[in-house]
Design a protein around this motif. Structure first.
Motif, PDB file in Angstrom:
ATOM      1  N   ILE A 106       0.747  -1.298  -0.046  1.00 49.98           N
ATOM      2  CA  ILE A 106       0.038   0.288  -0.204  1.00 49.98           C
ATOM      3  C   ILE A 106       0.934   1.312   0.029  1.00 49.98           C
ATOM      4  CG2 ILE A 106      -1.801   1.202   1.222  1.00 49.98           C
ATOM      5  CD1 ILE A 106      -2.848  -1.348   2.336  1.00 49.98           C
ATOM      6  N   LEU A 107       2.061   1.154   0.720  1.00 54.10           N
ATOM      7  CA  LEU A 107       2.965   2.165   0.812  1.00 54.10           C
ATOM      8  C   LEU A 107       3.459   2.576  -0.516  1.00 54.10           C
ATOM      9  CD1 LEU A 107       4.261   4.364   2.737  1.00 54.10           C
ATOM     10  CD2 LEU A 107       6.117   2.571   2.904  1.00 54.10           C
ATOM     11  N   THR A 108       3.804   1.553  -1.433  1.00 53.94           N
ATOM     12  CA  THR A 108       4.180   1.560  -2.722  1.00 53.94           C
ATOM     13  C   THR A 108       3.265   2.402  -3.554  1.00 53.94           C
ATOM     14  OG1 THR A 108       5.431  -0.254  -2.531  1.00 53.94           O
ATOM     15  CG2 THR A 108       5.039   0.428  -4.649  1.00 53.94           C
ATOM     16  N   GLY A 109       1.889   1.797  -3.319  1.00 54.95           N
ATOM     17  CA  GLY A 109       0.966   2.620  -4.064  1.00 54.95           C
ATOM     18  C   GLY A 109       0.869   4.179  -3.978  1.00 54.95           C
ATOM     19  N   PHE A 110       1.020   4.423  -2.753  1.00 56.29           N
ATOM     20  CA  PHE A 110       1.096   5.908  -2.315  1.00 56.29           C
ATOM     21  C   PHE A 110       1.990   6.523  -3.071  1.00 56.29           C
ATOM     22  CE2 PHE A 110      -2.159   4.988   0.862  1.00 56.29           C
ATOM     23  CZ  PHE A 110      -3.165   6.037   0.620  1.00 56.29           C
ATOM     24  N   PHE A 111       3.232   5.908  -2.949  1.00 53.51           N
ATOM     25  CA  PHE A 111       4.406   6.427  -3.735  1.00 53.51           C
ATOM     26  C   PHE A 111       4.326   6.631  -5.008  1.00 53.51           C
ATOM     27  CE2 PHE A 111       7.690   4.872  -0.115  1.00 53.51           C
ATOM     28  CZ  PHE A 111       7.038   5.841   0.636  1.00 53.51           C
ATOM     29  N   ALA A 112       3.564   5.818  -5.831  1.00 51.65           N
ATOM     30  CA  ALA A 112       3.385   5.881  -7.210  1.00 51.65           C
ATOM     31  C   ALA A 112       2.310   7.072  -7.347  1.00 51.65           C
ATOM     32  CB  ALA A 112       2.800   4.842  -7.586  1.00 51.65           C
ATOM     33  N   PHE A 113       1.343   7.363  -6.556  1.00 57.76           N
ATOM     34  CA  PHE A 113       0.432   8.603  -6.440  1.00 57.76           C
ATOM     35  C   PHE A 113       1.085   9.497  -6.669  1.00 57.76           C
ATOM     36  CE2 PHE A 113      -2.101  11.511  -4.588  1.00 57.76           C
ATOM     37  CZ  PHE A 113      -3.303  11.505  -5.368  1.00 57.76           C
ATOM     38  N   GLY A 114       2.178   9.875  -5.410  1.00 53.98           N
ATOM     39  CA  GLY A 114       2.848  10.831  -5.457  1.00 53.98           C
ATOM     40  C   GLY A 114       3.727  11.194  -6.621  1.00 53.98           C
ATOM     41  N   LEU A 115       4.203  10.299  -7.178  1.00 53.48           N
ATOM     42  CA  LEU A 115       5.045  10.503  -8.358  1.00 53.48           C
ATOM     43  C   LEU A 115       4.178  10.816  -9.271  1.00 53.48           C
ATOM     44  CD1 LEU A 115       7.861   9.938  -9.824  1.00 53.48           C
ATOM     45  CD2 LEU A 115       7.011   7.719 -10.436  1.00 53.48           C
ATOM     46  N   ILE A 116       3.226  10.525  -9.776  1.00 53.48           N
ATOM     47  CA  ILE A 116       2.293  11.047 -10.965  1.00 53.48           C
ATOM     48  C   ILE A 116       1.809  12.432 -10.370  1.00 53.48           C
ATOM     49  CG2 ILE A 116       0.130  10.547 -11.793  1.00 53.48           C
ATOM     50  CD1 ILE A 116       2.110   8.645 -12.983  1.00 53.48           C
ATOM     51  N   ALA A 117       1.605  12.650  -9.458  1.00 52.96           N
ATOM     52  CA  ALA A 117       0.983  14.026  -9.083  1.00 52.96           C
ATOM     53  C   ALA A 117       2.172  14.977  -9.332  1.00 52.96           C
ATOM     54  CB  ALA A 117       0.738  14.124  -7.580  1.00 52.96           C
ATOM     55  N   LEU A 118       3.378  14.772  -9.054  1.00 52.35           N
ATOM     56  CA  LEU A 118       4.547  15.512  -9.278  1.00 52.35           C
ATOM     57  C   LEU A 118       4.948  15.855 -10.660  1.00 52.35           C
ATOM     58  CD1 LEU A 118       7.184  14.498  -6.393  1.00 52.35           C
ATOM     59  CD2 LEU A 118       5.840  16.572  -6.427  1.00 52.35           C
ATOM     60  N   LEU A 119       4.948  14.653 -11.382  1.00 52.53           N
ATOM     61  CA  LEU A 119       4.961  14.570 -12.852  1.00 52.53           C
ATOM     62  C   LEU A 119       3.978  15.379 -13.688  1.00 52.53           C
ATOM     63  CD1 LEU A 119       6.223  11.180 -13.767  1.00 52.53           C
ATOM     64  CD2 LEU A 119       7.595  13.184 -13.504  1.00 52.53           C
ATOM     65  N   TYR A 120       2.737  15.370 -13.246  1.00 45.79           N
ATOM     66  CA  TYR A 120       1.656  16.046 -13.777  1.00 45.79           C
ATOM     67  C   TYR A 120       1.813  17.692 -13.534  1.00 45.79           C
ATOM     68  CZ  TYR A 120      -2.872  17.879 -14.296  1.00 45.79           C
ATOM     69  OH  TYR A 120      -4.260  18.541 -14.880  1.00 45.79           O
ATOM     70  N   LEU A 121       2.261  17.838 -12.224  1.00 47.92           N
ATOM     71  CA  LEU A 121       2.452  19.277 -11.810  1.00 47.92           C
ATOM     72  C   LEU A 121       3.535  19.791 -12.745  1.00 47.92           C
ATOM     73  CD1 LEU A 121       2.336  21.797 -10.063  1.00 47.92           C
ATOM     74  CD2 LEU A 121       4.217  20.601  -8.733  1.00 47.92           C
ATOM     75  N   VAL A 122       4.656  19.404 -13.127  1.00 47.49           N
ATOM     76  CA  VAL A 122       5.620  19.692 -14.088  1.00 47.49           C
ATOM     77  C   VAL A 122       5.118  19.736 -15.706  1.00 47.49           C
ATOM     78  CG1 VAL A 122       7.901  19.201 -15.173  1.00 47.49           C
ATOM     79  CG2 VAL A 122       7.545  18.812 -12.681  1.00 47.49           C
ATOM     80  N   THR A 123       4.316  18.721 -15.977  1.00 47.15           N
ATOM     81  CA  THR A 123       4.091  18.608 -17.502  1.00 47.15           C
ATOM     82  C   THR A 123       2.802  19.282 -17.917  1.00 47.15           C
ATOM     83  OG1 THR A 123       3.140  16.315 -17.232  1.00 47.15           O
ATOM     84  CG2 THR A 123       5.550  16.483 -17.513  1.00 47.15           C
ATOM     85  N   GLU A 124       1.887  19.356 -16.859  1.00 49.38           N
ATOM     86  CA  GLU A 124       0.740  19.810 -17.404  1.00 49.38           C
ATOM     87  C   GLU A 124       0.231  20.939 -16.899  1.00 49.38           C
ATOM     88  OE1 GLU A 124      -1.445  18.687 -19.685  1.00 49.38           O
ATOM     89  OE2 GLU A 124       0.150  16.939 -20.118  1.00 49.38           O
ATOM     90  N   GLU A 125       1.015  21.596 -15.977  1.00 50.17           N
ATOM     91  CA  GLU A 125       0.814  22.867 -15.112  1.00 50.17           C
ATOM     92  C   GLU A 125       1.703  23.915 -15.323  1.00 50.17           C
ATOM     93  OE1 GLU A 125      -0.836  22.712 -11.249  1.00 50.17           O
ATOM     94  OE2 GLU A 125      -2.540  21.564 -11.900  1.00 50.17           O
ATOM     95  N   LEU A 126       3.036  23.549 -14.745  1.00 45.85           N
ATOM     96  CA  LEU A 126       3.971  24.400 -14.800  1.00 45.85           C
ATOM     97  C   LEU A 126       4.698  24.906 -16.338  1.00 45.85           C
ATOM     98  CD1 LEU A 126       6.021  23.569 -11.582  1.00 45.85           C
ATOM     99  CD2 LEU A 126       4.673  25.491 -11.833  1.00 45.85           C
ATOM    100  N   LEU A 127       4.998  24.039 -16.981  1.00 45.43           N
ATOM    101  CA  LEU A 127       5.631  24.005 -18.172  1.00 45.43           C
ATOM    102  C   LEU A 127       4.611  24.555 -19.353  1.00 45.43           C
ATOM    103  CD1 LEU A 127       8.172  21.273 -18.694  1.00 45.43           C
ATOM    104  CD2 LEU A 127       8.397  23.510 -18.250  1.00 45.43           C
ATOM    105  N   VAL A 128       3.172  24.214 -18.938  1.00 44.82           N
ATOM    106  CA  VAL A 128       2.250  24.558 -20.053  1.00 44.82           C
ATOM    107  C   VAL A 128       2.019  25.974 -19.938  1.00 44.82           C
ATOM    108  CG1 VAL A 128      -0.060  24.307 -20.522  1.00 44.82           C
ATOM    109  CG2 VAL A 128       1.169  22.341 -20.177  1.00 44.82           C
ATOM    110  N   GLU A 129       1.869  26.510 -18.519  1.00 40.84           N
ATOM    111  CA  GLU A 129       1.849  27.909 -18.354  1.00 40.84           C
ATOM    112  C   GLU A 129       2.870  28.737 -18.806  1.00 40.84           C
ATOM    113  OE1 GLU A 129       0.231  28.670 -14.485  1.00 40.84           O
ATOM    114  OE2 GLU A 129      -1.492  27.179 -14.643  1.00 40.84           O
ATOM    115  N   ALA A 130       4.054  28.041 -18.377  1.00 44.10           N
ATOM    116  CA  ALA A 130       5.182  28.640 -18.707  1.00 44.10           C
ATOM    117  C   ALA A 130       5.538  29.124 -20.181  1.00 44.10           C
ATOM    118  CB  ALA A 130       6.619  28.040 -18.357  1.00 44.10           C
ATOM    119  N   HIS A 131       5.035  28.208 -21.072  1.00 39.82           N
ATOM    120  CA  HIS A 131       4.973  28.326 -22.628  1.00 39.82           C
ATOM    121  C   HIS A 131       4.004  29.290 -23.161  1.00 39.82           C
ATOM    122  CE1 HIS A 131       7.349  24.462 -22.637  1.00 39.82           C
ATOM    123  NE2 HIS A 131       8.435  25.306 -22.549  1.00 39.82           N
TER     124      HIS A 131
END
Length: 230
Positions: A178-203
């Motif tokens: 279950i801990l691994t599942g939560f880490f995977a969730f956190g990983l996806i959340a961070l990658l989404y933040l980079v690719t779909e929010e910060l960089l999209v708005e920056a461009h």
């Protein structure tokens, strides 16, 4: 560990409030905002790739990784849809509030992985939440005349950071899959933040070489900090 995560959320919260206080007095130009977004994206990406991803891979729980990652994708797409539906200042604040709550949750998950991971995520999310403070101030500047009220609204939103962290820290006591599942969730959340929010708005602002270079500056700086911490 819960107390540590809660205390560390005061750092990004303070950054958001400081960002709002600066923005209500002097609105930063589009190139500076884009540079901050690129820098924050690089720092967050380095934290995700250098800390969370190796932890997920070393736990060797592919099913938990897939389930946690799929839930992360679903949640972030739902957040994206809510942001698309958001209209006016209230909708904007609701969308940013959800982002901040998820940031706090990811920070709590980071401290569940270990103090080093939590510290590096604190640094990464501090820069990202600083940008959110600038965003709130810029967007509310046209509809809210009181500068103090804008800063107060930003401060109220940052209360979601410790709430998210407190929700995330008990994860350390859960069974390993279950801990691994939560880490995977956190990983996806961070990658989404980079690719779909910060960089999209920056461009949305025409790129300049020095602005683009800020992404790699942020990435390298966090790597250096990771090596320095050991």
């Amino acid at each position: 560990m819960a107390a540590s995560a809660w205390a560390y959320t005061l750092i990004p919260a303070g950054a958001a409030i400081a960002g709002a206080a600066v923005a209500v007095n002097t609105r930063p130009g589009p190139n500076l905002i884009s540079a901050i977004q690129h820098f924050a994206a690089g720092v967050v990406f380095a934290a995700a790739a250098g800390e969370i991803l190796p932890d997920v891979m070393h736990r060797s729980s592919p099913l938990a990784t897939v389930i946690g990652g799929a839930i992360g994708v679903g949640v972030m797409l739902l957040v994206k849809q809510l942001e698309n539906w958001a209209k006016g200042p209230v909708g904007l604040l609701a969308a940013i509030g959800i982002d901040i709550l998820i940031d706090g949750l990811v920070l709590g998950i980071g401290f569940a992985a270990g103090p080093k991971v939590g510290l590096l995520l604190t640094i990464a999310l501090t820069i990202e939440v600083l940008f959110l403070g600038l965003t709130v101030a810029n967007e509310l500047g046209d509809s809210v005349r009181s500068r103090a009220r804008i800063v107060a609204i930003t401060a109220a939103l940052t209360l979601l950071l410790p709430i998210g962290a407190l929700l995330g820290t008990p994860i350390a006591s859960l069974p390993d899959p279950i801990l691994t599942g939560f880490f995977a969730f956190g990983l996806i959340a961070l990658l989404y933040l980079v690719t779909e929010e910060l960089l999209v708005e920056a461009h949305e602002t025409p790129d300049r070489p020095w602005v683009t270079a800020m992404f790699f500056a942020g990435f390298l700086i966090l790597l250096l900090l990771e090596e320095a911490i050991g």
